[in-house]
Design an enzyme around this catalytic site. Structure first.
Site, PDB file in Angstrom:
ATOM      1  CG  ASN A 128      -6.456   2.995   1.663  1.00 38.14           C
ATOM      2  OD1 ASN A 128      -6.443   3.825   2.579  1.00 38.14           O
ATOM      3  ND2 ASN A 128      -5.548   2.027   1.554  1.00 38.14           N
ATOM      4  CD1 TRP A 129      -9.542   9.000  -0.108  1.00 40.07           C
ATOM      5  CD2 TRP A 129      -9.954  10.528   1.479  1.00 40.07           C
ATOM      6  NE1 TRP A 129     -10.673   9.701  -0.474  1.00 40.07           N
ATOM      7  CE2 TRP A 129     -10.954  10.641   0.482  1.00 40.07           C
ATOM      8  CE3 TRP A 129     -10.031  11.387   2.584  1.00 40.07           C
ATOM      9  CZ2 TRP A 129     -11.990  11.575   0.555  1.00 40.07           C
ATOM     10  CZ3 TRP A 129     -11.063  12.312   2.660  1.00 40.07           C
ATOM     11  CH2 TRP A 129     -12.023  12.412   1.654  1.00 40.07           C
ATOM     12  CE  LYS A 130      -2.712   3.332  -0.328  1.00 39.96           C
ATOM     13  NZ  LYS A 130      -1.632   2.638  -1.004  1.00 39.96           N
ATOM     14  CD  GLU A 189      -5.215  -3.214  -1.592  1.00 42.17           C
ATOM     15  OE1 GLU A 189      -5.723  -2.354  -2.295  1.00 42.17           O
ATOM     16  OE2 GLU A 189      -4.562  -2.953  -0.574  1.00 42.17           O
ATOM     17  N   GLY A 203       0.485   1.208  -5.673  1.00 44.18           N
ATOM     18  CA  GLY A 203       1.180   2.483  -5.845  1.00 44.18           C
ATOM     19  C   GLY A 203       2.289   2.450  -6.882  1.00 44.18           C
ATOM     20  CD  GLU A 253       0.290   1.500   1.771  1.00 46.12           C
ATOM     21  OE1 GLU A 253      -0.493   2.235   2.397  1.00 46.12           O
ATOM     22  OE2 GLU A 253       0.379   1.497   0.524  1.00 46.12           O
ATOM     23  CG  HIS A 306      -3.390  -1.499   3.260  1.00 47.75           C
ATOM     24  ND1 HIS A 306      -2.092  -1.207   2.912  1.00 47.75           N
ATOM     25  CD2 HIS A 306      -4.162  -1.174   2.194  1.00 47.75           C
ATOM     26  CE1 HIS A 306      -2.091  -0.720   1.677  1.00 47.75           C
ATOM     27  NE2 HIS A 306      -3.329  -0.695   1.218  1.00 47.75           N
ATOM     28  N   GLY A 359      -6.412   3.315  -4.007  1.00 46.72           N
ATOM     29  CA  GLY A 359      -5.551   4.238  -3.257  1.00 46.72           C
ATOM     30  C   GLY A 359      -5.399   5.553  -3.999  1.00 46.72           C
ATOM     31  N   GLY A 360      -4.273   5.726  -4.685  1.00 52.30           N
ATOM     32  CA  GLY A 360      -3.924   6.987  -5.346  1.00 52.30           C
ATOM     33  C   GLY A 360      -5.056   7.644  -6.117  1.00 52.30           C
ATOM     34  CB  SER A 394      -1.727   0.374 -10.033  1.00 53.92           C
ATOM     35  OG  SER A 394      -0.554   0.638  -9.286  1.00 53.92           O
TER      36      SER A 394
END
Ligand code: PGA
Length: 253
Positions: free
Chosen positions: A10-12, A167, A173, A99, A97, A234-235, A213
């Site tokens: 997930n590159w966001k 999640e 994150g 976010e 998601h 993600g990150g 994470s």
């Protein structure tokens, strides 16, 4: 029977340009060139999907959308539909998601999106997860409500097109992942709710991912002791070599 694990990047809202997105996709594909035994998808910002499609041609990599709207066409300024995503190569779409929920997405909207994605022939990755854990276990009923709402109206026949991503918001994150024990407990809980609704054979079709994470360092134990069916990353997915290492951990456990 053990399911083929699924790992989704997930590159966001990264990277910042079309050329940077192409470079990252090329690096990711190269880093994964010899990896087998795991399904891998990349969810870039949707504006880059079309130009990334040629870069995955002939590779095992698939493209995913980070969000989608439930109508096909119409006066919905700023929205993107399932057929549009399909036409630029997306095979999966993330819905709900945290976010996006933080920006106002409700359980009802998440459900409409999940059903539209599945009806349109893509796989829906529906995200659930609590914002905090409490000693009384209220977080379990919170996740149950999100899960039941996301799946409402999804038939047992469609379950092959449904993926659940657990999640916990406190792990996204933050550098603090859920422990393998926490992830395992929640995986079993989600599986039990799906079994209640669809029976054992139906529930067995749904891959249950963990996200929050995930790194190259913790992926192995989250797979082995957490017994999850893969990850939403993600990150760490913005670093091709680390993402590939996470995929290999998923493949080998
Ligand atoms: P993270 O994000 O890996 O950066 O914690 C996961 C996600 O939000 O999907």
């Amino acid at each position: 029977m053990k399911k083929t694990p699924l790992v989704v990047a997930n590159w966001k809202m990264h990277p910042g340009s079309s050329s940077a997105a192409k470079s990252l996709m090329r690096e990711t594909a190269k880093a994964l060139a010899r990896t087998r035994g795991v399904d891998v998808a990349v969810a870039p910002p949707s504006v880059f999907l079309g130009e990334l499609q040629p870069l995955i041609a002939g590779k095992k990599l698939r493209l995913a959308a980070q969000n989608v709207f439930y109508e096909k066409l119409g006066a919905y300024t700023g929205e993107v539909s399932v057929p549009m995503l399909k036409s630029v190569g997306a095979a999966l779409a993330i819905v709900g998601h945290s976010e996006r929920r933080a920006l106002g997405e409700t359980d009802e909207l998440v459900n409409k999106k999940a059903r539209a994605v599945i009806a349109g022939g893509l796989a829906a990755i529906a995200c659930v997860g609590e914002s905090k854990r409490d000693a009384r276990g209220d977080y379990l009923s919170f996740v149950e409500k999100q899960l039941r709402a996301a799946c409402a109206g999804v038939s047992a026949q469609a379950l092959g097109k449904l993926v659940i991503a657990y999640e916990p918001i406190w792990a996204i994150g933050t550098g603090t992942n859920a422990t393998p024990h926490d992830a395992h407990e929640m995986k079993l809980f989600i599986q039990r709710i799906l079994t209640d609704t669809y029976g054992r054979a139906g529930a067995a079709k749904v891959r249950i991912l963990y996200g929050g994470s995930v790194t190259a360092k913790n992926a192995g134990e989250l797979m082995q002791d957490g017994a999850v069916d893969g990850f939403l990353v993600g990150g760490a997915s913005l670093r091709a070599a680390e993402f590939a290492s996470i995929c290999r951990s998923a493949a080998s456990s």
